[in-house]
Design a protein around this motif. Structure first.
Motif, PDB file in Angstrom:
ATOM      1  N   ASP A  80     -45.483  33.336  14.175  1.00 31.93           N
ATOM      2  CA  ASP A  80     -44.568  32.217  14.409  1.00 31.93           C
ATOM      3  C   ASP A  80     -45.157  31.208  15.391  1.00 31.93           C
ATOM      4  OD1 ASP A  80     -42.023  31.031  13.870  1.00 31.93           O
ATOM      5  OD2 ASP A  80     -41.355  31.638  15.865  1.00 31.93           O
ATOM      6  N   SER A  81     -46.483  31.201  15.530  1.00 29.43           N
ATOM      7  CA  SER A  81     -47.117  30.357  16.545  1.00 29.43           C
ATOM      8  C   SER A  81     -48.328  29.615  15.993  1.00 29.43           C
ATOM      9  CB  SER A  81     -47.565  31.228  17.725  1.00 29.43           C
ATOM     10  OG  SER A  81     -48.723  31.979  17.366  1.00 29.43           O
ATOM     11  N   ALA A  82     -48.932  28.810  16.876  1.00 29.18           N
ATOM     12  CA  ALA A  82     -50.138  28.077  16.515  1.00 29.18           C
ATOM     13  C   ALA A  82     -51.350  28.983  16.405  1.00 29.18           C
ATOM     14  CB  ALA A  82     -50.410  26.983  17.564  1.00 29.18           C
ATOM     15  N   ALA A  83     -51.176  30.267  16.734  1.00 30.95           N
ATOM     16  CA  ALA A  83     -52.287  31.212  16.620  1.00 30.95           C
ATOM     17  C   ALA A  83     -52.523  31.626  15.180  1.00 30.95           C
ATOM     18  CB  ALA A  83     -52.011  32.453  17.467  1.00 30.95           C
ATOM     19  N   ALA A  84     -51.576  31.328  14.288  1.00 31.17           N
ATOM     20  CA  ALA A  84     -51.709  31.696  12.877  1.00 31.17           C
ATOM     21  C   ALA A  84     -51.526  30.458  12.008  1.00 31.17           C
ATOM     22  CB  ALA A  84     -50.689  32.779  12.524  1.00 31.17           C
ATOM     23  N   GLU A  85     -51.440  30.672  10.702  1.00 29.08           N
ATOM     24  CA  GLU A  85     -51.359  29.553   9.767  1.00 29.08           C
ATOM     25  C   GLU A  85     -49.931  29.063   9.537  1.00 29.08           C
ATOM     26  OE1 GLU A  85     -54.016  27.964   8.403  1.00 29.08           O
ATOM     27  OE2 GLU A  85     -55.153  29.248   9.773  1.00 29.08           O
ATOM     28  N   GLY A  86     -48.954  29.736  10.153  1.00 28.22           N
ATOM     29  CA  GLY A  86     -47.584  29.289  10.023  1.00 28.22           C
ATOM     30  C   GLY A  86     -46.897  29.694   8.738  1.00 28.22           C
ATOM     31  N   ASP A  87     -47.411  30.733   8.058  1.00 31.85           N
ATOM     32  CA  ASP A  87     -46.799  31.185   6.802  1.00 31.85           C
ATOM     33  C   ASP A  87     -46.055  32.511   6.965  1.00 31.85           C
ATOM     34  OD1 ASP A  87     -48.934  32.850   7.209  1.00 31.85           O
ATOM     35  OD2 ASP A  87     -49.760  32.680   5.188  1.00 31.85           O
ATOM     36  N   GLY A  88     -45.770  32.870   8.220  1.00 27.11           N
ATOM     37  CA  GLY A  88     -45.050  34.114   8.449  1.00 27.11           C
ATOM     38  C   GLY A  88     -45.929  35.345   8.468  1.00 27.11           C
ATOM     39  N   SER A  89     -47.236  35.145   8.541  1.00 30.32           N
ATOM     40  CA  SER A  89     -48.152  36.286   8.571  1.00 30.32           C
ATOM     41  C   SER A  89     -49.306  35.979   9.507  1.00 30.32           C
ATOM     42  CB  SER A  89     -48.690  36.589   7.164  1.00 30.32           C
ATOM     43  OG  SER A  89     -49.545  35.553   6.718  1.00 30.32           O
ATOM     44  N   VAL A  90     -50.080  37.029   9.843  1.00 28.73           N
ATOM     45  CA  VAL A  90     -51.248  36.855  10.701  1.00 28.73           C
ATOM     46  C   VAL A  90     -52.291  37.894  10.309  1.00 28.73           C
ATOM     47  CG1 VAL A  90     -50.300  38.381  12.483  1.00 28.73           C
ATOM     48  CG2 VAL A  90     -52.056  36.716  13.094  1.00 28.73           C
TER      49      VAL A  90
END
Length: 204
Positions: A158-168
């Protein structure tokens, strides 16, 4: 009904009337449950929420534990204004990990918030041949407690650390494979039941 029964009922009625007239409850039982709670569980006032934000930091949200569920709380992450987006993403990710591992504030603790994320977990970026959005933790994801992994996955996703698609995409410190973890509604409502769903990720 016989005379004895009528007399008994009359006596009960008189006693009830006397007790009621004196303002005394016939079934008054002393109880002591301690003082009333000063804060509703998992509820923070606007003042308590504002206290968590540092003016010089970037406002973010992290997931703490409360009443067996994941709950969002506000935090701030100090991120230098640098042009390298990959490095900036790593700094955000590390800041989020540190915020998750930090002790909840007094107001949060009183409202029932806690964290299972251990202190000292570090994060590094993708290695050669790996997806650019991959993050490797100093502790393998599978070695983390279920609650801690759920907190990290949902906070990152849910952050700028990921792509913003609900996964990491996460991996451990070794050469183990990467996995894409999802933050689902089930994970948020019951983080201790099962680990977040995941699928293996190949290299780029």
């Amino acid at each position: 009904m016989n005379i004895r029964g009528v007399a008994a009922l009359g006596t009960v009625g008189v006693l009830a009337g006397l007790l009621g007239g004196c303002g005394i409850r016939a079934t008054q039982v002393p109880t002591d449950f301690g003082p009333a709670p000063s804060m509703v569980p998992c509820e923070l006032s606007s003042t308590d929420i504002t206290v968590q934000a540092t003016p010089s930091g970037v406002p973010v949200e992290v997931f703490l534990l409360c009443s067996g569920r994941l709950a969002r709380v506000n935090r701030s992450v100090l991120v230098p204004d640098i042009g390298d987006e990959a490095k900036r993403r790593l700094l955000v990710a590390q800041g989020l990990l540190d915020a998750l591992a930090g002790k909840p504030s007094g107001a949060e603790d009183e409202a029932g918030y806690s964290t299972a994320v251990p202190a000292g977990v570090r994060v590094s970026g993708a290695r050669s041949g790996e997806p650019e959005d991959a993050l490797r933790l100093s502790t393998a994801p599978d070695a983390l407690p279920k609650y801690a992994l759920a907190q990290i996955v949902c906070t990152f996703a849910d952050s700028a650390a990921a792509e913003g698609d609900g996964s990491v995409v996460l991996g451990g410190p070794g050469d183990g494979s990467l996995r894409r973890y999802e933050c689902t509604a089930e994970v948020q409502s019951s983080p201790g039941d099962e680990k977040p769903p995941s699928s293996e990720v190949g290299g780029s």
